[in-house]
Motif scaffolding. Structure first.
Motif, PDB file in Angstrom:
ATOM      1  N   TRP A   1     -13.922  21.126  23.463  1.00 34.47           N
ATOM      2  CA  TRP A   1     -12.561  21.161  22.911  1.00 34.47           C
ATOM      3  C   TRP A   1     -11.544  21.599  23.963  1.00 34.47           C
ATOM      4  O   TRP A   1     -10.377  21.227  23.884  1.00 34.47           O
ATOM      5  CB  TRP A   1     -12.521  22.057  21.671  1.00 34.47           C
ATOM      6  N   ASP A   2     -11.992  22.352  24.962  1.00 35.68           N
ATOM      7  CA  ASP A   2     -11.111  22.631  26.097  1.00 35.68           C
ATOM      8  C   ASP A   2     -10.812  21.346  26.867  1.00 35.68           C
ATOM      9  O   ASP A   2      -9.695  21.142  27.346  1.00 35.68           O
ATOM     10  CB  ASP A   2     -11.753  23.655  27.032  1.00 35.68           C
ATOM     11  N   GLU A   3     -11.819  20.487  26.969  1.00 36.62           N
ATOM     12  CA  GLU A   3     -11.610  19.196  27.624  1.00 36.62           C
ATOM     13  C   GLU A   3     -10.616  18.343  26.844  1.00 36.62           C
ATOM     14  O   GLU A   3      -9.726  17.713  27.430  1.00 36.62           O
ATOM     15  CB  GLU A   3     -12.938  18.442  27.759  1.00 36.62           C
ATOM     16  N   VAL A   4     -10.788  18.294  25.525  1.00 31.72           N
ATOM     17  CA  VAL A   4      -9.872  17.502  24.691  1.00 31.72           C
ATOM     18  C   VAL A   4      -8.443  18.021  24.844  1.00 31.72           C
ATOM     19  O   VAL A   4      -7.489  17.242  24.986  1.00 31.72           O
ATOM     20  CB  VAL A   4     -10.312  17.548  23.215  1.00 31.72           C
TER      21      VAL A   4
ATOM     22  N   ALA B   1      -9.532  11.473  25.000  1.00 28.37           N
ATOM     23  CA  ALA B   1      -9.384  12.552  24.020  1.00 28.37           C
ATOM     24  C   ALA B   1      -9.655  12.055  22.612  1.00 28.37           C
ATOM     25  O   ALA B   1     -10.331  12.724  21.815  1.00 28.37           O
ATOM     26  CB  ALA B   1      -7.977  13.150  24.117  1.00 28.37           C
ATOM     27  N   LEU B   2      -9.148  10.871  22.275  1.00 29.20           N
ATOM     28  CA  LEU B   2      -9.378  10.301  20.946  1.00 29.20           C
ATOM     29  C   LEU B   2     -10.851   9.999  20.729  1.00 29.20           C
ATOM     30  O   LEU B   2     -11.397  10.261  19.643  1.00 29.20           O
ATOM     31  CB  LEU B   2      -8.543   9.032  20.779  1.00 29.20           C
ATOM     32  N   ALA B   3     -11.505   9.442  21.733  1.00 32.04           N
ATOM     33  CA  ALA B   3     -12.923   9.111  21.591  1.00 32.04           C
ATOM     34  C   ALA B   3     -13.761  10.375  21.393  1.00 32.04           C
ATOM     35  O   ALA B   3     -14.651  10.418  20.533  1.00 32.04           O
ATOM     36  CB  ALA B   3     -13.395   8.340  22.822  1.00 32.04           C
ATOM     37  N   LEU B   4     -13.480  11.414  22.164  1.00 30.65           N
ATOM     38  CA  LEU B   4     -14.218  12.669  22.028  1.00 30.65           C
ATOM     39  C   LEU B   4     -13.941  13.328  20.686  1.00 30.65           C
ATOM     40  O   LEU B   4     -14.858  13.854  20.026  1.00 30.65           O
ATOM     41  CB  LEU B   4     -13.845  13.619  23.168  1.00 30.65           C
ATOM     42  N   LEU B   5     -12.691  13.314  20.273  1.00 32.80           N
ATOM     43  CA  LEU B   5     -12.330  13.915  19.000  1.00 32.80           C
ATOM     44  C   LEU B   5     -13.027  13.194  17.855  1.00 32.80           C
ATOM     45  O   LEU B   5     -13.609  13.828  16.963  1.00 32.80           O
ATOM     46  CB  LEU B   5     -10.807  13.876  18.831  1.00 32.80           C
ATOM     47  N   ASP B   6     -12.990  11.856  17.863  1.00 32.20           N
ATOM     48  CA  ASP B   6     -13.616  11.088  16.788  1.00 32.20           C
ATOM     49  C   ASP B   6     -15.123  11.324  16.734  1.00 32.20           C
ATOM     50  O   ASP B   6     -15.717  11.345  15.653  1.00 32.20           O
ATOM     51  CB  ASP B   6     -13.347   9.593  16.976  1.00 32.20           C
ATOM     52  N   PHE B   7     -15.746  11.495  17.898  1.00 37.04           N
ATOM     53  CA  PHE B   7     -17.194  11.642  17.923  1.00 37.04           C
ATOM     54  C   PHE B   7     -17.648  13.039  17.513  1.00 37.04           C
ATOM     55  O   PHE B   7     -18.614  13.195  16.759  1.00 37.04           O
ATOM     56  CB  PHE B   7     -17.747  11.319  19.319  1.00 37.04           C
ATOM     57  N   TRP B   8     -16.952  14.081  17.986  1.00 39.77           N
ATOM     58  CA  TRP B   8     -17.467  15.435  17.818  1.00 39.77           C
ATOM     59  C   TRP B   8     -16.905  16.187  16.631  1.00 39.77           C
ATOM     60  O   TRP B   8     -17.533  17.149  16.164  1.00 39.77           O
ATOM     61  CB  TRP B   8     -17.212  16.248  19.086  1.00 39.77           C
ATOM     62  N   ILE B   9     -15.772  15.788  16.124  1.00 42.28           N
ATOM     63  CA  ILE B   9     -15.187  16.559  15.030  1.00 42.28           C
ATOM     64  C   ILE B   9     -16.079  16.417  13.792  1.00 42.28           C
ATOM     65  O   ILE B   9     -16.526  15.327  13.458  1.00 42.28           O
ATOM     66  CB  ILE B   9     -13.750  16.098  14.743  1.00 42.28           C
ATOM     67  N   GLY B  10     -16.378  17.523  13.177  1.00 40.52           N
ATOM     68  CA  GLY B  10     -17.246  17.531  12.013  1.00 40.52           C
ATOM     69  C   GLY B  10     -18.725  17.587  12.318  1.00 40.52           C
ATOM     70  O   GLY B  10     -19.550  17.708  11.404  1.00 40.52           O
TER      71      GLY B  10
ATOM     72  N   PRO C   1     -13.269  26.187  17.051  1.00 40.14           N
ATOM     73  CA  PRO C   1     -12.642  25.580  18.227  1.00 40.14           C
ATOM     74  C   PRO C   1     -11.933  24.261  17.943  1.00 40.14           C
ATOM     75  O   PRO C   1     -10.836  24.034  18.442  1.00 40.14           O
ATOM     76  CB  PRO C   1     -13.830  25.399  19.186  1.00 40.14           C
ATOM     77  N   TRP C   2     -12.534  23.383  17.130  1.00 42.97           N
ATOM     78  CA  TRP C   2     -11.854  22.112  16.867  1.00 42.97           C
ATOM     79  C   TRP C   2     -10.621  22.330  15.998  1.00 42.97           C
ATOM     80  O   TRP C   2      -9.606  21.638  16.168  1.00 42.97           O
ATOM     81  CB  TRP C   2     -12.801  21.083  16.251  1.00 42.97           C
ATOM     82  N   ALA C   3     -10.701  23.291  15.076  1.00 38.76           N
ATOM     83  CA  ALA C   3      -9.527  23.581  14.252  1.00 38.76           C
ATOM     84  C   ALA C   3      -8.382  24.088  15.119  1.00 38.76           C
ATOM     85  O   ALA C   3      -7.224  23.706  14.931  1.00 38.76           O
ATOM     86  CB  ALA C   3      -9.878  24.613  13.174  1.00 38.76           C
ATOM     87  N   ARG C   4      -8.711  24.946  16.093  1.00 37.19           N
ATOM     88  CA  ARG C   4      -7.669  25.442  16.989  1.00 37.19           C
ATOM     89  C   ARG C   4      -7.100  24.306  17.841  1.00 37.19           C
ATOM     90  O   ARG C   4      -5.910  24.314  18.183  1.00 37.19           O
ATOM     91  CB  ARG C   4      -8.237  26.556  17.871  1.00 37.19           C
ATOM     92  N   THR C   5      -7.932  23.323  18.187  1.00 36.97           N
ATOM     93  CA  THR C   5      -7.441  22.181  18.960  1.00 36.97           C
ATOM     94  C   THR C   5      -6.443  21.366  18.152  1.00 36.97           C
ATOM     95  O   THR C   5      -5.389  20.962  18.658  1.00 36.97           O
ATOM     96  CB  THR C   5      -8.622  21.279  19.390  1.00 36.97           C
TER      97      THR C   5
ATOM     98  N   ALA D   1     -22.318  19.182  13.510  1.00 37.48           N
ATOM     99  CA  ALA D   1     -22.905  20.510  13.306  1.00 37.48           C
ATOM    100  C   ALA D   1     -22.834  21.353  14.569  1.00 37.48           C
ATOM    101  O   ALA D   1     -22.738  22.575  14.508  1.00 37.48           O
ATOM    102  CB  ALA D   1     -24.349  20.373  12.835  1.00 37.48           C
ATOM    103  N   SER D   2     -22.908  20.714  15.721  1.00 31.18           N
ATOM    104  CA  SER D   2     -22.792  21.434  16.988  1.00 31.18           C
ATOM    105  C   SER D   2     -22.094  20.531  17.994  1.00 31.18           C
ATOM    106  O   SER D   2     -22.136  19.306  17.878  1.00 31.18           O
ATOM    107  CB  SER D   2     -24.171  21.853  17.510  1.00 31.18           C
ATOM    108  N   ALA D   3     -21.459  21.145  18.945  1.00 30.31           N
ATOM    109  CA  ALA D   3     -20.741  20.400  19.974  1.00 30.31           C
ATOM    110  C   ALA D   3     -20.983  21.064  21.320  1.00 30.31           C
ATOM    111  O   ALA D   3     -21.229  22.278  21.390  1.00 30.31           O
ATOM    112  CB  ALA D   3     -19.239  20.366  19.662  1.00 30.31           C
TER     113      ALA D   3
END
Length: 545
Positions: A224-227, A206-215, A4-8, A217-219
């Motif tokens: 990623w729909d929110e981002v 979006a930047l804060a969520l991306l920085d926190f959750w990308i990489g 999901p994050w890769a698709r984002t 183990a689980s989200a």
């Protein structure tokens, strides 16, 4: 988890979520003079020079990293407003129990420390500015439409001395507000009332969520729909934003920050998307092989059309060239009784430049031309080599583009050289021109000839002497793997000569580079060539002359 994050990340590129999503679009080139020389790929119907570059004196593309050394005699002032104070929360007693929140924004370590009057990047302005963030986090302020206009004015007034991407308090407020708008379906309504405010909050969240959750183990499900939803507000809303508000709300800085995140995660996102696409396919279906070949052929045709549109000289090389010579198509040819000869599992071309200095310009131009067709940006992993993936087709095809330079005076083509002032040059004798001591004769490539590609009358330029190119490529790599030992009268096999004279590039060979997991290769390796196959190969050769 990574899918999901890769698709984002790839969605941000494909939808052009920011001004300059591609690493091959230079902000300096697009925004710098002269305007007439800028590549047309810089702009589209939404992101224009005026919206992406701002006024000539606008330097908001980079957030200024400021720090403060002001001392606070009573803890961190950013924590205190209304009923909350240093005296109540940091001196102990029952009254301090409800001072701290579960999210950790307000905690004793951060709020009771006397080392800083406020965290780096937080609004040090009037109490009203601090009160706004406090009310957003603690009291759900700014989540109703009638409050939006007043909230936007207070937010704007506090931003000149704020650093969005370094203030944890500001990021937390943005995340809470942006997610509340998203959950309530209010993003577009807010954007209609205060477009710059909506974009500033949404991109910061979006930047804060991306920085926190990308990489991680689980989200959380749906993160990623929110981002994606928060990020998409920018492109939809930027035409409504007044020019002055682009700078006042730090829109350019946020755009640049998101672009940096995309670039940082692009290569990993590409790898994850390719793995996901290939592992999700059913390789056991009878039509899999033909569908895979059709995707590869379409990708190669995309590439050749993009290169032709740029007006650069190029020729297919390696396995791609062998496939075109043997079958007039790519990447596989049909043999008898349902067998297939999968000649190549990626595509390779050699671009021939007139000047060494054109490498980066032409390489970026190729990537941008493919991106305009729906491809993700190409990468530049090695010296004078670009790698591109055709994710717009059902099965991704890897494209390797090698860049060489033509010296018409010396009648040679080379990969690299170093020249002295007196005119003497030393040529690199490494891959792939070792056989020619680093200098491929131009007569092997020119004049260019035509090869058929697929059905119909579609053609692509090929080398003038393709067999000489393949025989000498990478110190005779293809001659060695295509060597055929002759059988004498007693059935014994003669030793294969090392000069390449026994090579037969017309015959399929399941080399070590082939995909051993492809059932088509497995069958060819198991059954070998029959007399019917040889008749077919001879017929292909006659038709392609």
């Amino acid at each position: 988890v990574a899918g999901p994050w890769a698709r984002t990340v790839l969605w941000c590129l494909g939808s052009r979520a920011v001004c300059f999503p591609s690493p091959h679009l230079s902000r300096d080139a697009c925004c710098g003079p002269p305007r007439e020389s800028v590549h047309l790929s810089c702009w589209d119907e939404v992101f224009s020079r005026e919206r992406c570059c701002g006024p000539e004196d606008d330097n908001d593309f980079a957030l200024r990293r400021r720090s403060t050394t002001a001392q606070a005699p009573a803890g961190n002032l950013s924590c205190w407003s209304g009923e909350y104070s240093f005296e109540r929360c940091c001196t102990g007693g029952p009254a301090s129990h409800d001072c701290w929140d579960e999210l950790g924004v307000y905690n004793p370590q951060r709020c009771c420390s006397t080392s800083l009057s406020h965290p780096v990047g937080f609004w040090p302005g009037r109490p009203a500015h601090r009160q706004l963030l406090d009310d957003i986090v603690r009291r759900s302020r700014c989540q109703e439409v009638p409050q939006i206009r007043a909230c936007a004015e207070l937010w704007k007034a506090g931003l000149p001395r704020a650093e969005l991407l370094r203030s944890s308090m500001l990021q937390q407020a943005s995340v809470q507000l942006g997610r509340a708008w998203h959950a309530a379906g209010l993003l577009q309504a807010v954007a209609g009332i205060a477009p710059a405010f909506a974009v500033c909050v949404s991109l910061t969240a979006a930047l804060a969520l991306l920085d926190f959750w990308i990489g991680q183990a689980s989200a959380p499900v749906g993160i990623w729909d929110e981002v994606t939803s928060l990020t998409s507000v920018y492109r939809r809303t930027v035409p409504l934003i007044a020019p002055n508000d682009l700078g006042a709300f730090h829109i350019h800085a946020l755009d640049d920050a998101l672009r940096q995140r995309i670039a940082a995660h692009l290569e990993h996102a590409l790898q994850q998307a390719i793995i996901e696409r290939l592992e999700g396919a059913d390789h056991s279906t009878p039509s899999f092989g033909e569908e895979l070949s059709a995707s590869f052929l379409a990708a190669f045709q995309d590439l050749t059309e993009a290169l032709a549109g740029l007006g650069v000289d190029f020729v297919p090389i390696q396995g791609t060239l062998i496939a075109l010579l043997r079958y007039g198509t790519f990447p596989a040819g049909r043999l008898s009784n349902g067998k297939w000869d999968v000649v190549d599992n990626d595509a390779e071309v050699m671009v021939i430049l007139s000047r060494e200095m054109d490498f980066s310009v032409v390489g970026s131009g190729i990537s941008l031309a493919l991106e305009a067709r729906g491809w993700p940006p190409c990468t530049n992993p090695h010296y004078r080599k670009f790698v591109c993936f055709s994710l717009r087709h059902p099965f991704p095809c890897k494209i390797e583009i090698y860049f060489t330079v033509k010296d018409e005076d010396q009648e040679s083509i080379f990969f690299s050289r170093s020249c002295h002032s007196i005119g003497e040059c030393r040529y690199s004798r490494g891959f792939p021109f070792q056989h020619w001591e680093g200098r491929l004769p131009t007569t092997i490539i020119y004049p260019l000839t035509a090869c058929r590609i697929g059905t119909g009358r579609r053609q692509v330029f090929c080398p003038n002497k393709p067999l000489e190119l393949l025989s000498g490529w990478n110190q005779g790599e293809y001659s060695e793997q295509s060597a055929v030992s002759a059988v004498v009268a007693d059935g014994a096999r003669r030793q294969i000569p090392r000069d390449g004279s026994a090579a037969c590039l017309a015959l399929p060979v399941v080399s070590r580079d082939r995909d051993k997991g492809d059932v088509r290769n497995q069958r060819l390796l198991r059954e070998g060539l029959s007399v019917s196959d040889l008749f077919l190969l001879h017929g292909y050769a006659r038709c392609l002359r």
